[in-house]
Enzyme design. Structure first.
Site, PDB file in Angstrom:
ATOM      1  N   GLU A 119      -5.535  18.393   3.403  1.00 51.18           N
ATOM      2  CA  GLU A 119      -6.524  17.344   3.147  1.00 51.18           C
ATOM      3  C   GLU A 119      -7.636  17.504   4.177  1.00 51.18           C
ATOM      4  O   GLU A 119      -7.493  18.249   5.152  1.00 51.18           O
ATOM      5  CB  GLU A 119      -5.881  15.951   3.219  1.00 51.18           C
ATOM      6  CG  GLU A 119      -4.920  15.718   2.062  1.00 51.18           C
ATOM      7  CD  GLU A 119      -4.284  14.336   2.028  1.00 51.18           C
ATOM      8  OE1 GLU A 119      -3.966  13.891   0.934  1.00 51.18           O
ATOM      9  OE2 GLU A 119      -4.100  13.719   3.086  1.00 51.18           O
ATOM     10  N   HIS A 156     -10.474   1.458   1.879  1.00 50.55           N
ATOM     11  CA  HIS A 156      -9.147   2.059   1.728  1.00 50.55           C
ATOM     12  C   HIS A 156      -8.168   1.655   2.828  1.00 50.55           C
ATOM     13  O   HIS A 156      -7.017   1.358   2.557  1.00 50.55           O
ATOM     14  CB  HIS A 156      -9.326   3.581   1.718  1.00 50.55           C
ATOM     15  CG  HIS A 156      -8.072   4.351   1.444  1.00 50.55           C
ATOM     16  ND1 HIS A 156      -7.320   4.158   0.306  1.00 50.55           N
ATOM     17  CD2 HIS A 156      -7.441   5.329   2.144  1.00 50.55           C
ATOM     18  CE1 HIS A 156      -6.275   4.983   0.323  1.00 50.55           C
ATOM     19  NE2 HIS A 156      -6.317   5.691   1.429  1.00 50.55           N
ATOM     20  N   ARG A 171      -9.224   7.308  10.622  1.00 50.32           N
ATOM     21  CA  ARG A 171      -7.876   7.869  10.471  1.00 50.32           C
ATOM     22  C   ARG A 171      -7.906   9.224   9.778  1.00 50.32           C
ATOM     23  O   ARG A 171      -8.576   9.395   8.751  1.00 50.32           O
ATOM     24  CB  ARG A 171      -7.016   6.903   9.657  1.00 50.32           C
ATOM     25  CG  ARG A 171      -5.617   7.390   9.391  1.00 50.32           C
ATOM     26  CD  ARG A 171      -4.819   6.334   8.654  1.00 50.32           C
ATOM     27  NE  ARG A 171      -5.428   6.027   7.377  1.00 50.32           N
ATOM     28  CZ  ARG A 171      -5.133   6.641   6.229  1.00 50.32           C
ATOM     29  NH1 ARG A 171      -4.236   7.607   6.215  1.00 50.32           N
ATOM     30  NH2 ARG A 171      -5.723   6.280   5.120  1.00 50.32           N
ATOM     31  N   ARG A 193     -13.223  12.153   6.213  1.00 45.95           N
ATOM     32  CA  ARG A 193     -13.391  11.126   5.188  1.00 45.95           C
ATOM     33  C   ARG A 193     -14.631  10.249   5.380  1.00 45.95           C
ATOM     34  O   ARG A 193     -15.342   9.931   4.427  1.00 45.95           O
ATOM     35  CB  ARG A 193     -12.134  10.257   5.232  1.00 45.95           C
ATOM     36  CG  ARG A 193     -11.971   9.320   4.127  1.00 45.95           C
ATOM     37  CD  ARG A 193     -10.610   8.705   4.212  1.00 45.95           C
ATOM     38  NE  ARG A 193      -9.588   9.589   3.702  1.00 45.95           N
ATOM     39  CZ  ARG A 193      -8.303   9.259   3.580  1.00 45.95           C
ATOM     40  NH1 ARG A 193      -7.901   8.071   3.959  1.00 45.95           N
ATOM     41  NH2 ARG A 193      -7.428  10.101   3.081  1.00 45.95           N
ATOM     42  N   ASN A 251       0.812  -1.219   0.000  1.00 45.72           N
ATOM     43  CA  ASN A 251       0.000   0.000   0.000  1.00 45.72           C
ATOM     44  C   ASN A 251       0.844   1.268   0.000  1.00 45.72           C
ATOM     45  O   ASN A 251       0.419   2.296  -0.530  1.00 45.72           O
ATOM     46  CB  ASN A 251      -0.957   0.002   1.192  1.00 45.72           C
ATOM     47  CG  ASN A 251      -2.169  -0.870   0.916  1.00 45.72           C
ATOM     48  OD1 ASN A 251      -2.400  -1.276  -0.226  1.00 45.72           O
ATOM     49  ND2 ASN A 251      -2.938  -1.163   1.948  1.00 45.72           N
ATOM     50  N   HIS A 307     -12.564   5.278   1.394  1.00 40.36           N
ATOM     51  CA  HIS A 307     -12.132   6.547   0.794  1.00 40.36           C
ATOM     52  C   HIS A 307     -13.265   7.040  -0.107  1.00 40.36           C
ATOM     53  O   HIS A 307     -13.819   6.266  -0.876  1.00 40.36           O
ATOM     54  CB  HIS A 307     -10.851   6.329  -0.023  1.00 40.36           C
ATOM     55  CG  HIS A 307     -10.144   7.593  -0.362  1.00 40.36           C
ATOM     56  ND1 HIS A 307     -10.642   8.489  -1.287  1.00 40.36           N
ATOM     57  CD2 HIS A 307      -8.996   8.129   0.104  1.00 40.36           C
ATOM     58  CE1 HIS A 307      -9.805   9.526  -1.377  1.00 40.36           C
ATOM     59  NE2 HIS A 307      -8.806   9.326  -0.539  1.00 40.36           N
TER      60      HIS A 307
HETATM   61  C1  SIN Z   1      -5.254  10.230  -0.404  1.00 41.24           C
HETATM   62  O1  SIN Z   1      -4.321  10.637  -1.085  1.00 41.24           O
HETATM   63  O2  SIN Z   1      -6.399  10.663  -0.459  1.00 41.24           O
HETATM   64  C2  SIN Z   1      -4.986   9.136   0.554  1.00 41.24           C
HETATM   65  C3  SIN Z   1      -4.314   9.656   1.730  1.00 41.24           C
HETATM   66  C4  SIN Z   1      -4.528   8.731   2.876  1.00 41.24           C
HETATM   67  O3  SIN Z   1      -5.158   7.706   2.752  1.00 41.24           O
HETATM   68  O4  SIN Z   1      -4.093   9.082   3.959  1.00 41.24           O
END
Ligand code: SIN
Length: 485
Positions: free
Chosen positions: A112, A330, A366, A270, A41, A223
């Site tokens: 993010e 994910h 997470r 998320r 991963n 995700h």
């Molecule tokens: C992403 O790039 O959206 C994944 C990042 C992650 O899973 O922490």
């Protein structure tokens, strides 16, 4: 290969390779890789590494991580992650690793969802995982045994003595003073996922079989923005950093419906975005897209070259075309229970680190890009504990070298049925009736004449379902659908 090693590391992603890097060069260490080393991963991670940008940001990173974790985090673990993270990343940069920088030579940080500021380091634009993996492979000073499937842990009287493996058509044991599980999560038990094809919960299954504690297995992260309309096993991820830098989620009429669910819209945590997309698709029957039109073309190609290239191969010209997206499995927050030095609960000489581990650092959900950081930080702690205890006396114990059939005729069909069952009944939205249905079917499959590898997947799936059944209220990534909601 029947010699005694100091350390055997199962897995060649960031957690395994950084454990290796943190061990003394003169040790006899062997890394086991199930396939090519890059089939992990880490290699496919896009977004980056979340890390506090300065001392003032450490408490804010802690707060963001705890908020995303929805009350299930171990505060000590989060404290370690956010305090030790900047130190470990600084060391990694000192080894020569190059994160992306601006023209003036300053590190570039992206944002993010659920981060209250830009703190995600990236490399090669959206190829962070690939760059990190390649760099760690270049630094690796120990041998790797490729194409090696671990089939069991050699355990007696609560102490681990090594692993049994299948390699080159042979079953044999590899003995070691210390054994480190760094084999990743559970991706392949779900129909739609973003994981490398090697990630199939084998080690979690072995732990379930050997009564080694797994914890929080209901906490499976989906995700929100994945392109699932391809026949590939691993579905194409569209990094959260796209939304962090302005991408929108729209329905087929161009409406940004996420605001119906949360005022933070695209930048909600998320789990909220995934559940909202799933719910909206079910209720409205409409398609959902990622709209990248806010990006200027030249910038997009430079900042997100892998996504640009991969989507182009599938017939989408970015950032012009809308990309149909769906949530997909994910990341597993749940895993093999360990303490803050990666020591597996109640089994001496056995460690776990990275996605396979459950220290509760991620709690119930997470925070984006905290996982590569976790791999770096906790692997260093594992190596430190190994250093401190390696010279302790250990008995020599021999184990037999036989295994039941690993694969039997009919396993493939059952494996596919399991993936569908887990996706439909133990996926983003859960309810007791469907979870029970899934559990009954998994129990039935376990009674069939099946190969060991499928059995391990079934045992892991059973843990996920049983944990989900036990948790009666929604929390973080575990979402219970009530009738009428
Ligand atoms: C992403 O790039 O959206 C994944 C990042 C992650 O899973 O922490």
């Amino acid at each position: 290969m029947k010699s005694m090693h100091d350390v055997v590391i199962i897995g060649a992603g960031v957690a395994g390779l950084h454990t290796a890097l943190s061990l003394d060069d003169d040790l006899n260490v062997l890394v086991l890789s199930k396939d090519y080393a890059w089939e992990c991963n880490t290699f496919y991670a896009q977004g980056g590494v979340a890390v506090a940008v300065d001392d003032d940001d450490i408490p804010i990173h802690i707060k963001d991580t705890l908020n995303a974790g929805a009350g299930l985090c171990d505060e000590g673990a989060v404290d370690i992650l956010c305090h030790e993270g900047p130190v470990v990343i600084k060391e990694f940069i000192e080894h020569g690793f190059k994160f992306d920088k601006d023209r003036q030579g300053n590190l570039l940080y992206t944002k993010e969802a659920a981060h209250s500021r830009n703190r995600i380091l990236h490399a090669g634009g959206d190829a962070t995982g690939r760059y990190i993996h390649q760099f760690l492979m270049d630094l690796l000073k120990f041998p790797i045994l490729y194409n090696t499937q671990v089939t069991d842990l050699l355990i007696e009287d609560n102490e681990c003595y090594g692993v049994r493996v299948f390699h080159n058509n042979e079953i044999f044991n590899i003995y070691a003073k210390k054994i480190v599980i760094a084999s990743g999560g559970v991706g392949s038990v779900y129909e739609y996922h973003t994981n490398a094809r090697t990630i199939s919960s084998d080690m979690q299954g072995i732990c379930a079989m050997r009564d080694i504690a797994l914890r929080d297995m209901e906490m499976m992260q989906f995700h929100p923005t994945v392109f699932v309309q391809s026949s590939a096993v691993r579905k194409q991820l569209l990094s959260e950093s796209l939304r962090g830098e302005g991408a929108k989620i729209v329905d087929e009429d161009g409406r940004r419906f996420l605001f119906d669910y949360d005022s933070r819209g695209e930048l909600s945590p998320r789990n909220i975005v995934s559940q909202a997309i799933f719910d909206y698709q079910q209720k409205s029957g409409k398609k959902v897209f990622l709209d990248l039109n806010s990006f200027e073309e030249g910038f997009f190609m430079k900042r997100f070259p892998s996504i640009y290239f991969n989507m182009n191969n599938m017939g989408y010209y970015l950032p012009i075309d809308l990309v149909p997206v769906s949530p997909a499995f994910h990341y597993a927050m749940g895993g093999i229970k360990s303490d803050l030095f990666g020591r597996v609960d109640k089994v001496k000489s056995l460690y776990v680190v990275g996605e396979a581990a459950n220290t509760r650092v991620h709690g119930a959900n997470r925070l984006a890009s905290n996982s590569l950081l976790e791999g770096f930080v906790f692997s260093k702690r594992v190596a430190l504990d190994i250093k401190l205890t390696l010279r302790e006396k250990k008995r020599v114990v021999k184990f037999d070298e036989v295994e039941p059939s690993l694969i039997k005729v009919g396993d493939k069909e059952l494996k596919n049925e399991l993936r569908n069952l887990m996706w439909s009944y133990a996926g983003i939205q859960r309810d007791e009736k469907n979870l029970q249905k899934a559990l009954n079917r998994v129990e039935e499959m376990l009674k069939l004449s099946i190969g060991k590898l499928l059995r391990l997947r079934l045992l892991s799936s059973r843990e996920i379902i049983k944990s989900a059944l036990k948790r009666k209220e929604s929390l973080g990534a575990h979402y219970i659908k009530r009738s009428g909601t």
